[in-house]
Design a protein around this motif. Structure first.
Motif, PDB file in Angstrom:
ATOM      1  N   VAL A   1       0.852  -1.182   0.000  1.00 22.68           N
ATOM      2  CA  VAL A   1       0.000   0.000   0.000  1.00 22.68           C
ATOM      3  C   VAL A   1       0.888   1.233   0.000  1.00 22.68           C
ATOM      4  O   VAL A   1       1.843   1.311   0.758  1.00 22.68           O
ATOM      5  N   SER A   2       0.556   2.186  -0.832  1.00 21.57           N
ATOM      6  CA  SER A   2       1.308   3.431  -0.885  1.00 21.57           C
ATOM      7  C   SER A   2       1.146   4.167   0.435  1.00 21.57           C
ATOM      8  O   SER A   2       0.033   4.271   0.969  1.00 21.57           O
ATOM      9  N   PRO A   3       2.238   4.732   0.987  1.00 21.34           N
ATOM     10  CA  PRO A   3       2.111   5.501   2.229  1.00 21.34           C
ATOM     11  C   PRO A   3       1.130   6.668   2.100  1.00 21.34           C
ATOM     12  O   PRO A   3       0.520   7.083   3.087  1.00 21.34           O
ATOM     13  N   ALA A   4       0.950   7.187   0.894  1.00 21.42           N
ATOM     14  CA  ALA A   4       0.020   8.297   0.697  1.00 21.42           C
ATOM     15  C   ALA A   4      -1.425   7.879   0.977  1.00 21.42           C
ATOM     16  O   ALA A   4      -2.272   8.720   1.278  1.00 21.42           O
TER      17      ALA A   4
END
Length: 68
Positions: free
Chosen positions: A42-45
């Protein structure tokens, strides 16, 4: 199922660490579980809304002293 007989003496005293490790080694093959698939990254964003209490943050921050 294999039954491992225990002597009468074994029940009269506390088991030693070696006894417990041996018991665990004999039981381990009976508790094999399949490996869970790795979750998709999962993207940290996309990670938001996580609130960490100050006491927990201090606890985690202090563990760096022990880990390395």
């Amino acid at each position: 199922m294999t039954i491992y007989p225990a002597s009468h003496e074994r029940y009269e005293s506390e088991p030693s660490l070696a006894d417990l490790r041996g018991d665990g080694a004999r039981m381990a093959p009976h508790w094999v579980t399949p490996a869970a698939p790795a979750p998709d990254p999962v993207s940290p964003a996309l990670i938001h809304g996580v609130v960490v209490p100050a006491a927990s943050a201090r606890l985690i921050d202090a563990t760096a002293e022990y880990g390395g």
